[in-house]
Design an enzyme around this catalytic site. Structure first.
Site, PDB file in Angstrom:
ATOM      1  N   TYR A 122      37.085  53.776  45.966  1.00  0.00           N
ATOM      2  CA  TYR A 122      37.213  54.897  45.035  1.00  0.00           C
ATOM      3  C   TYR A 122      36.754  54.504  43.638  1.00  0.00           C
ATOM      4  CZ  TYR A 122      41.595  52.751  43.392  1.00  0.00           C
ATOM      5  OH  TYR A 122      42.531  51.885  42.872  1.00  0.00           O
ATOM      6  N   ASN A 176      41.783  41.804  46.261  1.00  0.00           N
ATOM      7  CA  ASN A 176      41.626  41.438  44.852  1.00  0.00           C
ATOM      8  C   ASN A 176      41.630  39.920  44.752  1.00  0.00           C
ATOM      9  OD1 ASN A 176      41.536  44.061  43.973  1.00  0.00           O
ATOM     10  ND2 ASN A 176      43.636  44.108  43.212  1.00  0.00           N
ATOM     11  N   TYR A 178      41.554  36.872  42.199  1.00  0.00           N
ATOM     12  CA  TYR A 178      41.771  36.515  40.801  1.00  0.00           C
ATOM     13  C   TYR A 178      41.456  35.045  40.567  1.00  0.00           C
ATOM     14  CZ  TYR A 178      44.694  40.767  40.698  1.00  0.00           C
ATOM     15  OH  TYR A 178      45.168  42.053  40.795  1.00  0.00           O
ATOM     16  N   HIS A 187      49.093  50.186  35.577  1.00  0.00           N
ATOM     17  CA  HIS A 187      48.570  51.368  36.241  1.00  0.00           C
ATOM     18  C   HIS A 187      49.543  51.820  37.322  1.00  0.00           C
ATOM     19  CE1 HIS A 187      47.452  48.160  39.013  1.00  0.00           C
ATOM     20  NE2 HIS A 187      47.418  49.091  39.963  1.00  0.00           N
ATOM     21  N   ASP A 189      48.989  53.399  41.216  1.00  0.00           N
ATOM     22  CA  ASP A 189      47.982  53.721  42.225  1.00  0.00           C
ATOM     23  C   ASP A 189      47.867  55.237  42.328  1.00  0.00           C
ATOM     24  OD1 ASP A 189      48.654  51.002  42.539  1.00  0.00           O
ATOM     25  OD2 ASP A 189      47.958  51.041  44.604  1.00  0.00           O
ATOM     26  N   HIS A 249      52.716  49.195  37.097  1.00  0.00           N
ATOM     27  CA  HIS A 249      52.804  47.781  37.463  1.00  0.00           C
ATOM     28  C   HIS A 249      51.501  47.097  37.072  1.00  0.00           C
ATOM     29  CE1 HIS A 249      51.155  49.801  41.094  1.00  0.00           C
ATOM     30  NE2 HIS A 249      50.409  48.709  41.208  1.00  0.00           N
ATOM     31  N   ARG A 260      44.251  33.238  42.964  1.00  0.00           N
ATOM     32  CA  ARG A 260      45.174  34.024  43.777  1.00  0.00           C
ATOM     33  C   ARG A 260      44.434  35.221  44.350  1.00  0.00           C
ATOM     34  NH1 ARG A 260      48.669  39.140  42.611  1.00  0.00           N
ATOM     35  NH2 ARG A 260      50.089  39.080  44.381  1.00  0.00           N
TER      36      ARG A 260
END
Length: 359
Positions: A122, A176, A178, A187, A189, A249, A260
């Site tokens: 998205y 994700n 990192y 944000h 979701d 969060h 990570r």
């Protein structure tokens, strides 16, 4: 501890910026010279008012923390050996992306954090044709790669077997990745895109998920969270209710001390809006395209997590980290740069134009 002697980003930032008390003293000195007396008094009154209501504020934050705790569930399912196997698969995803083996919208790059969309992807943040909450759109079918078979076999099936999610629930998987010092700003979701719950599984290292933080930039600053949730390597975190819908969060830079990765498993809503064929972001479905070298795969600097200069990534400033169900329209997307009216007035009065750019 970093070589600079600071173990927490906030400590270093505090040393780099004027202390609020120093600013207050300068302000008072100017007022004592005969100008701004009314402002001086007003400032003191607001400070007193804040002090008088500090107990109420603390009570509200504690109530929020309890509501977050009650709507978060964590599971310990994956063994270290299973984590290592999944981490090898994640490395394979990174290598395939580097080689240009994925479709264009499967890979989304940012400094110190890359996203890999599978099943569904998205638009968000600077990608949006129109900014603001609720403007996110799913890509057209086929514009991102399918969920890899190993995600089904090694991750999703294990969660189904343990009763974490029902069979057939997941149709969107996002990885994700990192690097040290990476982050994702406050944000929620998108409610119009994803059903609840939101399920994530952590790999490579331990970290923390923070709720109710406020991000500011230049230099980057993160306010004290309402609630900090430790997330261990191999742990499964399930967000629903208040934690998923009514409070933001984030991942703070200081909480990513080593590489990570997190696999986020979600289900899109049947009525979730998609980009139409006329959108400039809705390019024809095609095969893999070559990608630029991944910037976040440079050799990690041990002080990266404590250096604000390299952390200006997802341009968002969330002024309202905790939101009631009656104010969901104020929820920001992951990368939406929001300015309040006071900041806009200051920018206009200064005569400076700030050019936003996507990283």
């Amino acid at each position: 501890m970093a070589a600079s002697g600071f173990s927490d980003l906030r400590e270093k930032l505090k040393s780099m910026t004027p202390h609020r008390d120093d600013y207050s003293n300068k302000y008072s000195d100017r007022a004592s010279n005969g100008s701004g007396k009314g402002r001086k008094r007003k400032r003191r009154e607001s400070d007193d008012d804040e002090y008088e209501h500090s107990d109420d504020s603390a009570d509200l934050r504690e109530q929020e923390a309890r509501r977050v705790r009650s709507s978060v569930v964590q599971w310990s399912i994956f063994t270290p050996e299973e984590c290592a196997r999944i981490e090898e698969k994640i490395d394979e995803v990174v290598a395939k992306a580097e080689a240009g083996h994925y479709r264009e919208h499967t890979v989304d790059r940012a400094p110190l954090r890359n996203k890999y969309f599978f099943g569904e992807g998205y638009t968000y943040g600077a990608q949006l044709e129109r900014r603001g909450p609720g403007q996110e759109r799913l890509y057209r079918k086929g514009q991102v790669d399918d969920i890899p078979s190993w995600v089904h076999e090694l991750v999703i099936e294990r969660l189904v077997a343990h009763g974490v999610i029902p069979e057939g629930f997941v149709n969107s998987a996002v990885i994700n990745d990192y690097q040290p010092g990476g982050c994702i700003v406050s944000h929620v979701d998108p409610l119009h895109i994803f059903a609840r719950p939101i399920v994530s599984v952590s790999f490579f290292s331990d970290s923390a998920l923070c709720f109710g933080c406020r991000f500011q930039f230049k230099p980057i600053r993160v306010s004290e969270p309402v609630f900090v949730l430790p997330v261990r390597r191999g742990s499964v975190t399930v967000l629903s209710g208040y934690a998923a819908d009514d409070i933001t969060h984030c991942i703070r830079p200081q909480d990513i001390k080593e590489r990570r990765a997190v696999i986020i498993l979600r289900k899109t809503r049947p009525d979730a809006p998609r980009l139409d064929s006329d959108s400039p972001l809705s390019s024809p479905v095609s095969g893999p395209v070559p990608l630029k070298a991944k910037r976040s795969h440079r050799k990690a600097d041990p002080d990266a997590a404590h250096r604000p200069r390299v952390l200006e990534m997802d341009k968002e400033e969330n002024r309202h980290p905790s939101l009631s169900r009656h104010h969901r329209h104020g929820v920001s997307s992951e990368n939406d740069w929001r300015r309040d009216e006071e900041h806009d007035k200051h920018r206009e009065s200064s005569g400076r134009k700030i050019k936003m750019r996507r990283h």
